[in-house]
Scaffold this motif. Structure first.
Motif, mmCIF file in Angstrom:
data_model
loop_
_atom_site.group_PDB
_atom_site.id
_atom_site.type_symbol
_atom_site.label_atom_id
_atom_site.label_comp_id
_atom_site.label_asym_id
_atom_site.label_seq_id
_atom_site.Cartn_x
_atom_site.Cartn_y
_atom_site.Cartn_z
ATOM 1 N N SER A 12 15.795 17.190 -13.264
ATOM 2 C CA SER A 12 15.872 15.819 -12.749
ATOM 3 C C SER A 12 17.130 15.120 -13.254
ATOM 4 N N LEU A 13 17.492 15.323 -14.524
ATOM 5 C CA LEU A 13 18.706 14.708 -15.056
ATOM 6 C C LEU A 13 19.952 15.317 -14.425
ATOM 7 N N MET A 14 19.908 16.602 -14.155
ATOM 8 C CA MET A 14 21.015 17.242 -13.453
ATOM 9 C C MET A 14 21.234 16.586 -12.089
ATOM 10 N N GLN A 15 20.145 16.360 -11.363
ATOM 11 C CA GLN A 15 20.237 15.719 -10.056
ATOM 12 C C GLN A 15 20.774 14.296 -10.168
ATOM 13 N N LEU A 16 20.348 13.580 -11.198
ATOM 14 C CA LEU A 16 20.806 12.199 -11.383
ATOM 15 C C LEU A 16 22.321 12.153 -11.574
ATOM 16 N N PHE A 17 22.847 13.028 -12.415
ATOM 17 C CA PHE A 17 24.280 12.977 -12.701
ATOM 18 C C PHE A 17 25.108 13.594 -11.575
ATOM 19 N N VAL A 18 24.545 14.525 -10.816
ATOM 20 C CA VAL A 18 25.202 14.992 -9.595
ATOM 21 C C VAL A 18 25.327 13.830 -8.614
ATOM 22 N N LEU A 19 24.256 13.072 -8.487
ATOM 23 C CA LEU A 19 24.261 11.901 -7.590
ATOM 24 C C LEU A 19 25.334 10.898 -8.015
ATOM 25 N N LEU A 20 25.390 10.585 -9.293
ATOM 26 C CA LEU A 20 26.387 9.622 -9.778
ATOM 27 C C LEU A 20 27.803 10.143 -9.564
ATOM 28 N N SER A 21 28.005 11.450 -9.755
ATOM 29 C CA SER A 21 29.331 12.037 -9.535
ATOM 30 C C SER A 21 29.741 11.921 -8.075
ATOM 31 N N LEU A 22 28.824 12.245 -7.160
ATOM 32 C CA LEU A 22 29.136 12.164 -5.735
ATOM 33 C C LEU A 22 29.433 10.735 -5.305
ATOM 34 N N VAL A 23 28.663 9.797 -5.835
ATOM 35 C CA VAL A 23 28.932 8.388 -5.522
ATOM 36 C C VAL A 23 30.323 8.002 -6.011
ATOM 37 N N GLY A 24 30.703 8.503 -7.190
ATOM 38 C CA GLY A 24 32.041 8.228 -7.715
ATOM 39 C C GLY A 24 33.129 8.819 -6.836
ATOM 40 N N PHE A 25 32.933 10.065 -6.379
ATOM 41 C CA PHE A 25 33.919 10.696 -5.502
ATOM 42 C C PHE A 25 34.050 9.926 -4.191
ATOM 43 N N MET A 26 32.913 9.509 -3.661
ATOM 44 C CA MET A 26 32.931 8.728 -2.420
ATOM 45 C C MET A 26 33.680 7.413 -2.617
ATOM 46 N N TYR A 27 33.460 6.777 -3.768
ATOM 47 C CA TYR A 27 34.148 5.517 -4.072
ATOM 48 C C TYR A 27 35.656 5.737 -4.129
ATOM 49 N N PHE A 28 36.091 6.840 -4.779
ATOM 50 C CA PHE A 28 37.517 7.127 -4.873
ATOM 51 C C PHE A 28 38.148 7.353 -3.504
ATOM 52 N N SER A 29 37.365 7.939 -2.576
ATOM 53 C CA SER A 29 37.935 8.254 -1.263
ATOM 54 C C SER A 29 38.316 7.010 -0.478
ATOM 55 N N TYR A 30 37.768 5.845 -0.844
ATOM 56 C CA TYR A 30 38.090 4.594 -0.161
ATOM 57 C C TYR A 30 39.105 3.755 -0.917
ATOM 58 N N GLN A 31 39.481 4.200 -2.137
ATOM 59 C CA GLN A 31 40.339 3.379 -2.980
ATOM 60 C C GLN A 31 41.710 4.026 -3.149
ATOM 61 N N VAL A 32 42.731 3.183 -3.196
ATOM 62 C CA VAL A 32 44.057 3.674 -3.554
ATOM 63 C C VAL A 32 44.184 3.715 -5.069
ATOM 64 N N THR A 33 43.676 2.688 -5.713
ATOM 65 C CA THR A 33 43.711 2.623 -7.168
ATOM 66 C C THR A 33 42.322 2.306 -7.689
ATOM 67 N N SER A 34 42.070 2.728 -8.906
ATOM 68 C CA SER A 34 40.794 2.434 -9.567
ATOM 69 C C SER A 34 41.037 2.341 -11.059
ATOM 70 N N PRO A 35 40.283 1.519 -11.759
ATOM 71 C CA PRO A 35 40.441 1.416 -13.214
ATOM 72 C C PRO A 35 40.150 2.761 -13.891
ATOM 73 N N ARG A 36 40.856 3.030 -14.975
ATOM 74 C CA ARG A 36 40.654 4.286 -15.704
ATOM 75 C C ARG A 36 39.221 4.420 -16.207
ATOM 76 N N ILE A 37 38.585 3.295 -16.503
ATOM 77 C CA ILE A 37 37.219 3.361 -17.019
ATOM 78 C C ILE A 37 36.268 3.920 -15.966
ATOM 79 N N ILE A 38 36.550 3.576 -14.679
ATOM 80 C CA ILE A 38 35.709 4.117 -13.595
ATOM 81 C C ILE A 38 35.868 5.625 -13.532
ATOM 82 N N HIS A 39 37.118 6.075 -13.635
ATOM 83 C CA HIS A 39 37.353 7.518 -13.627
ATOM 84 C C HIS A 39 36.660 8.200 -14.802
#
Length: 568
Positions: free
Chosen positions: A169-196
């Protein structure tokens, strides 16, 4: 989704041009006239107030095909372009075909100098028609499936306390958070280093729990000790990477180690487990292999759609495959539990039979002694050769009375232990008295005083013998504790009362109470502190009260003993 290197560059630089293939070349000019190759390292620490991006198309390479140029930039700062474009998901889209201009220009001007913000890529017409416009649906389905897998198995973990379900279950949770992060990056030109850093932290945790899950579900410590050392090594490396992310704000490990290796390792371990006879590992191996394949082609750019879409297909597919495998595992666990419950019930019946025979023996002891004396009297009477018919008749009546008493005892015990499948209306006090009657002889023999006080009685519609069986178990438990602890004035007190329309039964004893370290275990199956105990009496009592009567049973220590409380 490209490699982790892409995300590091995307965050640490403002200007980045992705590989476009042989059909398009990109350039940059700071004065809008003198163009040079667009290279991100030239603008690593550089700020501009204006610049122009130029793309040159190779019409021969494009041929009859159609491609689309995607641009993520500060659209408000776009002052000029010589091409038509459309906006999809906040991304500029330019059609590339044989009718498009040979040179495409995009001029930007900022109010205040800053690092240039521009990112572009080329996609196929297939991706444009079937993915780009509907990526919201793809992302929604992927996140929904993964989140449901996380939620479902975290609940199962709390029910079963099996660590493999927690890891999954924790593996799935962090996979989900990673994918959401990748999706967020795909719409952004720049992002704060903390987000990365947060996304890197999530993806490293996803791999960490992947290895822990593989270790647990394949039982590598027991079945494959040498392979377990390898898994421990990768677990340690990921833990170190988490520390480095906190320091450097990006993943050192997955800067150099391709993502697909993180799934290839458990896939290979799964294959080894299968060859060692673990058939259940087949499904897990398939799941890890599929994800490894999807991540590999995403990183290598071997398919006609972008890596981020490939990963958003592969990750939920893995969740579905693993959910199927874990579902089969749950079915087997339920089957094993049912078998265990049947065994417990059978053992409980055997224990009840033993108690019944023991109690019958105590009930019969006195009448058998009496019959023995009658027999002796009759023999003496015959030896005197003076047979008194009245005396003989009286002795026969006495013998018949004792035999009737013994027969009635058998009937009472038979009725008590007879399983009643039909509910009936009964007074709780009557059910309690039945249990006291069964135990009366043995309690008298052991010189244990028992008292029953009725404050308020209640009539209920349920299984009378089951309730009596629970009371019998509690009295027996107290009796054994009193004998074991050699209490000088042993006593058991039963109090029946009514609170808020609920029947409250309290069974007290002065046997010294329950050791604190065992207080949470007394209702567990097979737990016992007795030398010859089975450990199922209190467990079965709990099952009966909770399932048949929808009530509760608990125990707590009092000044000189313990009190069991039944609420139905």
């Amino acid at each position: 989704m490209k490699t982790i290197f892409f995300f590091i560059i995307l965050i640490t630089t403002k200007l980045f041009s992705m590989h476009h293939g042989p059909y398009i070349k990109d350039y940059v000019a700071e004065d809008h006239i003198n163009f040079k190759d667009l290279r991100y390292k030239d603008y690593y620490n550089k700020t501009l107030d204006e610049f122009t991006i130029k793309f040159i198309l190779n019409k021969k390479e494009i041929g009859e095909n159609i491609y689309y140029l995607t641009i993520v930039s500060d659209k408000k700062s776009l002052t000029h372009t010589n091409v038509e474009y459309e906006i999809i998901n906040n991304i500029m889209i330019v059609k590339l075909d044989k009718n498009q201009k040979n040179e495409l220009f995009f001029t930007y001007k900022y109010d205040k100098a800053k690092s240039p913000e521009f990112r572009s890529d080329c996609i196929s017409s297939f991706e444009y028609n079937y993915f780009l416009r509907y990526e919201g649906i793809l992302y929604g389905l992927a996140y929904g499936i993964i989140f449901c897998a996380f939620l479902y198995y975290i609940i199962i973990y709390y029910s079963t306390r099996m660590i493999c379900f927690l890891y999954y279950s924790l593996m799935q949770l962090f996979v989900l958070l990673s994918l959401v992060g990748f999706m967020y990056f795909s719409y952004q030109v720049t992002s704060p280093r903390i987000i990365h850093a947060l996304v890197d932290f999530a993806e490293t945790l996803a791999f960490l729990f992947t290895f822990l899950f593989a270790q647990s579900i394949l039982r590598s410590k027991e079945k494959m000790p040498y392979i377990n050392i390898l898994l421990n090594l990768f677990i340690l490396i990921n833990l170190i990477d988490l520390i480095l992310i906190c320091i450097y704000k990006y993943s050192i490990l997955y800067l150099y180690l391709p993502f697909y290796i993180g799934f290839l390792i458990p896939a290979l371990v799964g294959i080894i487990a299968v060859f060692k006879g673990n058939k259940n590992a087949i499904v897990y191996t398939i799941g890890w292999s599929i994800v490894c394949f999807f991540v590999y082609i995403a990183q290598k750019g071997l398919f006609i759609i972008s890596g981020i879409y490939i990963v958003h297909i592969g990750a939920p597919l893995e969740s579905l495959i693993f959910s199927f495998a874990l579902g089969l595992m749950l079915r087997d666990l339920a089957k094993q539990r049912n078998e265990k419950e049947k065994l417990l019930i059978h053992q409980s019946k055997l224990a009840s039979m033993g108690e019944m025979i023991n109690n019958i023996a105590h009930q019969w002891r006195q009448p058998l002694t009496h019959l023995s004396f009658i027999n002796m009297n009759l023999q003496l009477s015959l030896e005197d050769k003076k047979v008194d018919k009245n005396y003989i008749n009286n002795k026969i009546k006495e013998a018949k009375y004792q035999i009737d008493f013994m027969s009635k005892t058998i009937d009472n015990f038979t009725d008590f232990y007879k399983p009643n499948k039909q509910k009936s209306i009964f007074l709780i006090s009557e059910a309690i008295n039945k249990a006291i009657y069964i135990m009366k002889a043995i309690l008298e023999d052991k010189k244990i005083y028992i008292e029953f006080e009725i404050i308020k009685d209640k009539e209920i519609n349920s299984y009378e013998n089951d309730y009596s069986q629970v009371v019998l178990n509690l009295i027996t438990n107290s009796k054994d504790a009193l004998i074991l602890n050699k209490i000088e004035e042993p006593k058991i007190k039963i109090v029946l009362d009514l609170e808020e329309e609920k029947s409250i039964l309290k069974v007290f004893d002065n046997a010294g109470g329950i050791d604190k370290k065992y207080s949470e275990l007394i209702f567990d199956p097979y737990f016992t502190t007795k030398d010859k105990g089975s450990g199922i009496g209190l467990y079965m009592s709990k099952m009966i009260i909770e399932t048949h009567f929808k009530g509760e049973i608990k125990a707590q220590n009092i000044e000189d003993g313990v009190v069991f409380l039944l609420k139905v």
